[in-house]
Each structure stands twice: as C-alpha cells, then as structure tokens.
Enzyme design. Structure first.
Site, PDB file in Angstrom:
ATOM      1  N   GLY A 238       0.794  -1.218   0.000  1.00 46.80           N
ATOM      2  CA  GLY A 238       0.000   0.000   0.000  1.00 46.80           C
ATOM      3  C   GLY A 238       0.828   1.270   0.000  1.00 46.80           C
ATOM      4  N   ALA A 239       2.121   1.175  -0.315  1.00 48.12           N
ATOM      5  CA  ALA A 239       2.980   2.357  -0.321  1.00 48.12           C
ATOM      6  C   ALA A 239       3.168   2.887  -1.737  1.00 48.12           C
ATOM      7  CB  ALA A 239       4.338   2.026   0.290  1.00 48.12           C
TER       8      ALA A 239
ATOM      9  N   SER B 134       1.176  -5.582  -4.975  1.00 49.76           N
ATOM     10  CA  SER B 134       0.180  -6.484  -5.565  1.00 49.76           C
ATOM     11  C   SER B 134       0.701  -7.098  -6.858  1.00 49.76           C
ATOM     12  CB  SER B 134      -1.145  -5.755  -5.793  1.00 49.76           C
ATOM     13  OG  SER B 134      -0.987  -4.622  -6.611  1.00 49.76           O
TER      14      SER B 134
ATOM     15  N   ASP C 168       1.783  -2.142 -13.995  1.00 50.18           N
ATOM     16  CA  ASP C 168       2.526  -2.714 -12.866  1.00 50.18           C
ATOM     17  C   ASP C 168       3.029  -4.128 -13.160  1.00 50.18           C
ATOM     18  OD1 ASP C 168       1.587  -0.382 -11.823  1.00 50.18           O
ATOM     19  OD2 ASP C 168       0.384  -1.303 -10.227  1.00 50.18           O
TER      20      ASP C 168
ATOM     21  N   TYR D 138     -10.852   7.142  -8.692  1.00 51.96           N
ATOM     22  CA  TYR D 138     -10.155   6.454  -9.786  1.00 51.96           C
ATOM     23  C   TYR D 138     -11.174   5.984 -10.824  1.00 51.96           C
ATOM     24  CZ  TYR D 138      -7.192   2.970 -12.145  1.00 51.96           C
ATOM     25  OH  TYR D 138      -6.501   2.232 -13.093  1.00 51.96           O
TER      26      TYR D 138
HETATM   27  P1  ADP Z   1       0.183  -1.809  -3.545  1.00 50.71           P
HETATM   28  O1  ADP Z   1       0.136  -2.679  -4.756  1.00 50.71           O
HETATM   29  O2  ADP Z   1       0.293  -0.359  -3.891  1.00 50.71           O
HETATM   30  O3  ADP Z   1       1.237  -2.210  -2.566  1.00 50.71           O
HETATM   31  P2  ADP Z   1      -2.446  -2.858  -3.240  1.00 50.71           P
HETATM   32  O4  ADP Z   1      -3.582  -2.515  -2.351  1.00 50.71           O
HETATM   33  O5  ADP Z   1      -2.659  -2.850  -4.686  1.00 50.71           O
HETATM   34  O6  ADP Z   1      -1.218  -1.952  -2.801  1.00 50.71           O
HETATM   35  O7  ADP Z   1      -1.953  -4.342  -2.867  1.00 50.71           O
HETATM   36  C1  ADP Z   1      -1.650  -4.675  -1.528  1.00 50.71           C
HETATM   37  C2  ADP Z   1      -2.284  -6.023  -1.205  1.00 50.71           C
HETATM   38  O8  ADP Z   1      -1.588  -7.070  -1.926  1.00 50.71           O
HETATM   39  C3  ADP Z   1      -2.154  -6.397   0.246  1.00 50.71           C
HETATM   40  O9  ADP Z   1      -3.173  -5.824   1.032  1.00 50.71           O
HETATM   41  C4  ADP Z   1      -2.280  -7.918   0.166  1.00 50.71           C
HETATM   42  O10 ADP Z   1      -3.627  -8.289   0.025  1.00 50.71           O
HETATM   43  C5  ADP Z   1      -1.551  -8.244  -1.142  1.00 50.71           C
HETATM   44  N1  ADP Z   1      -0.149  -8.574  -0.848  1.00 50.71           N
HETATM   45  C6  ADP Z   1       0.952  -7.853  -1.168  1.00 50.71           C
HETATM   46  N2  ADP Z   1       2.081  -8.465  -0.705  1.00 50.71           N
HETATM   47  C7  ADP Z   1       1.693  -9.573  -0.061  1.00 50.71           C
HETATM   48  C8  ADP Z   1       2.347 -10.617   0.669  1.00 50.71           C
HETATM   49  N3  ADP Z   1       3.668 -10.604   0.825  1.00 50.71           N
HETATM   50  N4  ADP Z   1       1.612 -11.626   1.188  1.00 50.71           N
HETATM   51  C9  ADP Z   1       0.273 -11.638   1.009  1.00 50.71           C
HETATM   52  N5  ADP Z   1      -0.409 -10.690   0.366  1.00 50.71           N
HETATM   53  C10 ADP Z   1       0.266  -9.663  -0.172  1.00 50.71           C
HETATM   54 MG    MG Z   2      -1.392  -2.533  -6.286  1.00 50.84          MG
END
Ligand code: ADP
Ligand code: MG
Length: 388
Positions: free
Chosen positions: A121-122, A127, A171, A220
């Site tokens: 989420g940064a 994701s 992405d 968005y």
């Molecule tokens: P971003 O892609 O900007 O970091 P997103 O909300 O699109 O934020 O994605 C974050 C989500 O992806 C997390 O809340 C989780 O559901 C999933 N995720 C990311 N990394 C992991 C991980 N290491 N293990 C499990 N789920 C993950």
């Molecule tokens: Mg994402």
C-alpha cells in the site's frame, strides 16, 4: 543475534522438501500517470524490492499457500467448480492460478510460501509483485512458460476480476520486463517497450506521504469514466478514435466545445501527459536529466490542476522536494489522493535529500514519511538456490 532463517529453511520447516524459488519486483512510475487505461504511454521502472515465492509440487490439485507477512495460510482446490474471492490477501495468488487455468495452462497442485520486501500500500505495487512471482512459480513448476506479455495480461486480469481492482497493465508489465539501470517507456496499447538508461549518477527517491484518502478508489473509477466520456463525445467529430491516445492537442483544442469543462480538463491532462512521456524518453536518450525533471514538474501540476487527483500532502511533499539540493524533478506517482512521490535526485545528494525531506515533512504534518532510495532493477526471474 540469531540469523533469520532463509526462505528455503522456512519452506522446509512448513512444507518439507526442496522448493524452487522465484522473485518479482515492485515498481515506481517516473512519468505517464493515468495514461495506461487510455491506451497511452507510461515510464515505470522496476525497483530493488522483491516478492519471493518458494514452490514445490503436490500430488493432488490443491494449492496450499502461506504468507510470511500476514502469518496466515490459505488453501484452494483447483478442481473445485466455483471459486469465491475471500476478500483477503489470498485472492491475489489464487486469482492468478485461476487465470492461468482459464487460459489453458493446466496447473499441478503446489505448496507456496510467499515473502515480500515490497511495502504494501505504499505505491510500490506489492500487488503486482505477488501476482507475478506466483504466476512464474505456478507456470514453471507445471511445465509451462507462457510469454511474458501474456503473463502480465493474466496477472492484470486476476486483479481486475478476482481481486476486483480495475487496474491497468503497467505494474504487472514492468515487474516482468524490468531491466537493471533502465526505465521502460511502455506503450500500453501495443504492449511494447523501449528500455532507457537511468544514469548511475541519478537516484529514484520514493517518498511515502503515509496518507491514503478514502476517495482514492471511487475517484479512480470516476476518472476512468470521464475519459470514456471524452472519447465518446470526441468520436462524434473525430471518427476513428478509440482512446485519448489517438487525440492530438491540436484536435482537442479545436473540439473543446463538445466537452464539458471538467471532461475537457481530464482529457487535456491525458493528451499532454502522453506528450510528456514521449519528450521524457527523448530527454533520456540524449542524457538530459534536467529536461526530464521539467516534464515531471509539469506532470505534477497537470495531475493537481487538470486531473485533480493530488492532495494537500502530495503537493506539500513535492514543494518540499524542490527546496532540497540536487533535485531534478519531483511529482506524485500512482493513482493519487495520497501514496507516494517520485523524486529524481543527484546521487551525491540522495542521502541528504532523504534526511531533510523527512524532517521537513514531519514538521509540517506530524507524519514520519517512509523514504526509499532506489535504482532501476531487474524484472522477475527464477532464483538459483546458491543465491539464497
Ligand atoms: P500496492 O500494490 O500499492 O502495494 P495494493 O492494495 O494494490 O497496494 O496491494 C496490496 C495487497 O496485496 C495487500 O493488502 C495484500 O492483500 C496483497 N499482498 C501484497 N504483498 C503480499 C504478501 N507478501 N503476502 C500476502 N499478500 C500480499
Ligand atoms: Mg497494487
């Protein structure tokens, strides 16, 4: 202090046996924001934060998945007739498995251990990193090697359909195609790219505002709808256009009267942003980082004033960046309404930039920003056990 066990050791402790390991990076977008869903151009770079997936084959057709970050397990049966999203982290890996299967890549059951350094989420796309690392792991251990553009599309589809986030393809694409020391100029329609050298003398500094405003996902979707409306209206006077990608600045200005003021502003951002990406690519080809920086500043203003997806914290962070030494350019990156800024900083001043930015931003907001000094990294790949 005791050494942290490696991913191999953790995998053996949980599942037994010897896994194969894959990794996929997060990314940052240097310029070209909100252009991907307009068939336009963007310029992301993969960064040295990776999601790792260790995998071994099972005899049945089940997936047993463990996330180190969530300290949680999840299961899925590939033979089950219907799969419902759980609205949790496991929708990412499970969604990818289902997309691979739907595309005809029959998978073997697998044990998967997921571990990631990409902060969630940064704005660094944890994701895409988890999707891509899972896709490579599952495809490879089932004996498939789909081409990487196809894999990017399947990962995007998993996020669109199973996770339920209407994201563009940037992405996943850059996580699969990233190149060390290079940004990719991505053509989101043709799904082709050009790698452009980011010289060692420049660092990509990512600065997280630590805020994410509620508006982010509803706005968005609204922006996407605005762009679709612009295309519908412009197509009446410009037959043959399929997306804002097909509209020149001159055409947009000539036909301004068919658009409402708001829709015109949205379209003007997209049309000029595409032009800025092309000019930024030219700047990199000629090694002109200062020119690149100017396009970044314009991009931020356009996102703030025309596309209206910035926020107080992002604007502040960009303003503070321009007060520091060694800054070529600064802008918000990602969807907006919070998240991070990307700063192109002279490598000699990157450390000082990080320190001073953190202090100044904290003084103004009371928030401690996370700041990462990065360089463009290699895309997703298998990892040999000697490297672990
Ligand atoms: P971003 O892609 O900007 O970091 P997103 O909300 O699109 O934020 O994605 C974050 C989500 O992806 C997390 O809340 C989780 O559901 C999933 N995720 C990311 N990394 C992991 C991980 N290491 N293990 C499990 N789920 C993950
Ligand atoms: Mg994402």
């Amino acid at each position: 202090m005791m050494r942290r066990p490696t991913i191999l050791e953790r995998f053996r402790a949980r599942f037994g046996g010897d896994p194969r390991v894959y990794r996929a990076p997060g990314r940052v977008n240097l310029i070209g924001e909100h252009t991907d869903y307009n068939d336009g151009f963007a310029m992301p770079a993969a960064i040295e934060f990776y999601c790792w997936v260790a995998v071994s084959t099972r005899e049945d057709r089940k997936l047993s998945i463990y996330s180190e970050e969530f300290s949680a397990a999840a299961d899925a049966d590939l033979d089950s007739a219907s799969h419902q999203p759980s609205k949790t982290w496991s929708d990412y890996p499970v969604g990818v498995a289902l997309q691979l299967e739907q595309a005809g890549f029959r998978l073997r059951g697998a044990n998967l251990l997921i571990e990631s350094e990409v902060p969630m989420g940064a704005g660094l796309s944890s994701s895409a990193a988890i999707e891509v690392a899972t896709a490579l792991a599952l495809a490879d251990q089932s004996g498939w090697s789909p081409d990487r553009v196809r894999l990017a599309q399947l990962c995007q589809k998993a996020e669109n359909e199973f996770v339920g986030a209407r994201v563009g393809i940037m992405d996943q694409f850059v996580s699969l195609h990233g190149q060390e020391d290079h940004a990719l100029m991505l053509d989101c329609r043709a799904l082709t790219f050009e790698s452009l050298l980011i010289p060692d003398s420049v660092k990509l500094v990512i600065s997280n505002t630590m805020v994410k405003h509620e508006l982010a996902s509803s706005e968005y979707n609204r922006r996407r709808a605005d762009c679709e409306e612009a295309v519908r209206r412009l197509a009446e006077v410009l037959p043959g256009i399929r997306a804002l990608r097909d509209v020149s600045l001159e055409q947009l200005e000539r036909h301004q009267d068919v658009l409402s003021e708001v829709i015109y502003k949205r379209a003007l951002h997209i049309v000029t942003e595409n032009a800025r990406v092309l000019d930024s690519a030219e700047a990199l080809r000629s090694g002109d980082i200062a020119r690149f920086g100017m396009r970044m500043a314009e991009s931020h203003r356009s996102l703030r004033d025309l596309y209206e997806v910035s926020c107080r914290e992002l604007d502040l962070m960009v303003d503070l960046a321009y007060q520091q030494r060694g800054v070529f350019g600064a802008r918000m990156t990602g969807g907006g309404f919070g998240g991070a800024t990307i700063n192109l900083v002279d490598a000699r001043y990157a450390g000082e930039f990080k320190e001073k930015m953190a202090k100044a931003y904290q003084k103004e907001t009371g928030l401690v920003p996370q700041i990462y000094i990065c360089k463009p990294a290699e895309g997703a790949s298998p990892v040999s056990s000697s490297d672990l």
